[in-house]
Enzyme design. Sequence first.
Site, short mmCIF file in Angstrom:
data_model
loop_
_atom_site.label_atom_id
_atom_site.label_comp_id
_atom_site.label_asym_id
_atom_site.label_seq_id
_atom_site.Cartn_x
_atom_site.Cartn_y
_atom_site.Cartn_z
N TYR A 117 -23.70 -5.81 79.60
CA TYR A 117 -24.24 -6.01 80.94
C TYR A 117 -23.70 -4.96 81.92
CZ TYR A 117 -25.88 -10.90 80.18
OH TYR A 117 -26.54 -12.05 79.79
N CYS A 174 -18.39 -14.48 82.94
CA CYS A 174 -18.65 -13.05 82.93
C CYS A 174 -18.59 -12.56 84.37
CB CYS A 174 -20.05 -12.82 82.35
SG CYS A 174 -20.62 -11.12 82.47
N ASN A 175 -17.74 -11.60 84.63
CA ASN A 175 -17.62 -11.06 85.98
C ASN A 175 -18.89 -10.32 86.40
OD1 ASN A 175 -14.45 -11.09 86.91
ND2 ASN A 175 -14.70 -11.07 84.70
N CYS A 183 -12.92 -8.24 83.61
CA CYS A 183 -14.03 -8.43 82.67
C CYS A 183 -13.48 -9.34 81.57
CB CYS A 183 -14.46 -7.09 82.08
SG CYS A 183 -15.52 -7.20 80.62
N1 DGL Z 1 -17.74 -9.81 79.81
C1 DGL Z 1 -18.47 -9.22 80.87
C2 DGL Z 1 -17.68 -9.31 82.19
O1 DGL Z 1 -16.85 -10.18 82.35
C3 DGL Z 1 -19.03 -7.84 80.74
C4 DGL Z 1 -19.14 -7.14 79.44
C5 DGL Z 1 -20.40 -6.31 79.41
O2 DGL Z 1 -20.41 -5.16 79.89
O3 DGL Z 1 -21.37 -6.86 78.94
O4 DGL Z 1 -17.90 -8.54 83.08
#
Ligand code: DGL
Length: 254
Positions: A35, A66-67, A176
């Site tokens: 993401y 997820c941030n 993240c």
């Molecule tokens: N785990 C996701 C977050 O906390 C992001 C990882 C991704 O780039 O998909 O931001």
Amino acid sequence: MFDSGVGGLSVLRAFRQLAPNERVIYFADTAYFPYGPRPAPEVRKRAFAIIQRLLESDVKLVVVACNTASAAALPDLREAFGIPFVGMVPGVKPAASRSTSGRVAILATPGTLDGDLFARVIDNFGRGTRITTIAGSGLAELVEAGQAGTPGAREALRGLLGPEVQAGADTVVLGCTHYAFLQDDIRAEFPELSIVDTSEAVARRAMQVLDEGGLRAPLDQEGELDLIVSGDRAQFRAIMQQLGFEPAPVEAQQ
Ligand code: DGL
């Protein structure tokens, strides 16, 4: 709970420790991983599609584990759906109070660092602290590929965090959820660095929201975990086991 992949499992682990009797559905959107570099509207679209699916299973609370998705979609999700949401934002506040050198590094995806939510947190809690943001290019990808704990992961961390640590940063914020699985690598590379990981705080917040809404499962209910994976299910299961999680039923979903 949902995330782009295995990252949110760090929040899941913390939550299950607090509430082993709750039934959790974890949606890993691996078909759209990562993401981090995607434009916010794209991530928002995924978040909406995922919530629609979770609501079919009658969920009572959603943890956006997820941030990046929180940055892209949290206010819109709260407005659109009539259930409580718990989201994530990098732990600037605990880092600012913990740092003795007054210099903090924030490691997060570009999507998180660009968002309004993060700008607001920096504004509210970052004053008086020298904050450097670092886009963790390639780090979530390493974790998702099962490479946490490898020399490759440590080399990537050295490159990203080394200059800031040398310049005097004594605290790093894991902005993240994937990075939670790199904590041992960070400790090995930078033994003096204090690590701020918000997965436990988010799990506690989820419990609090359940309590406030009278939504807690009966204490004698048996906990359950179901997984929904939009991409390669076998690969997700393999990495999950490698990260120390028990196998659980996996459903496919686009
Ligand atoms: N785990 C996701 C977050 O906390 C992001 C990882 C991704 O780039 O998909 O931001």
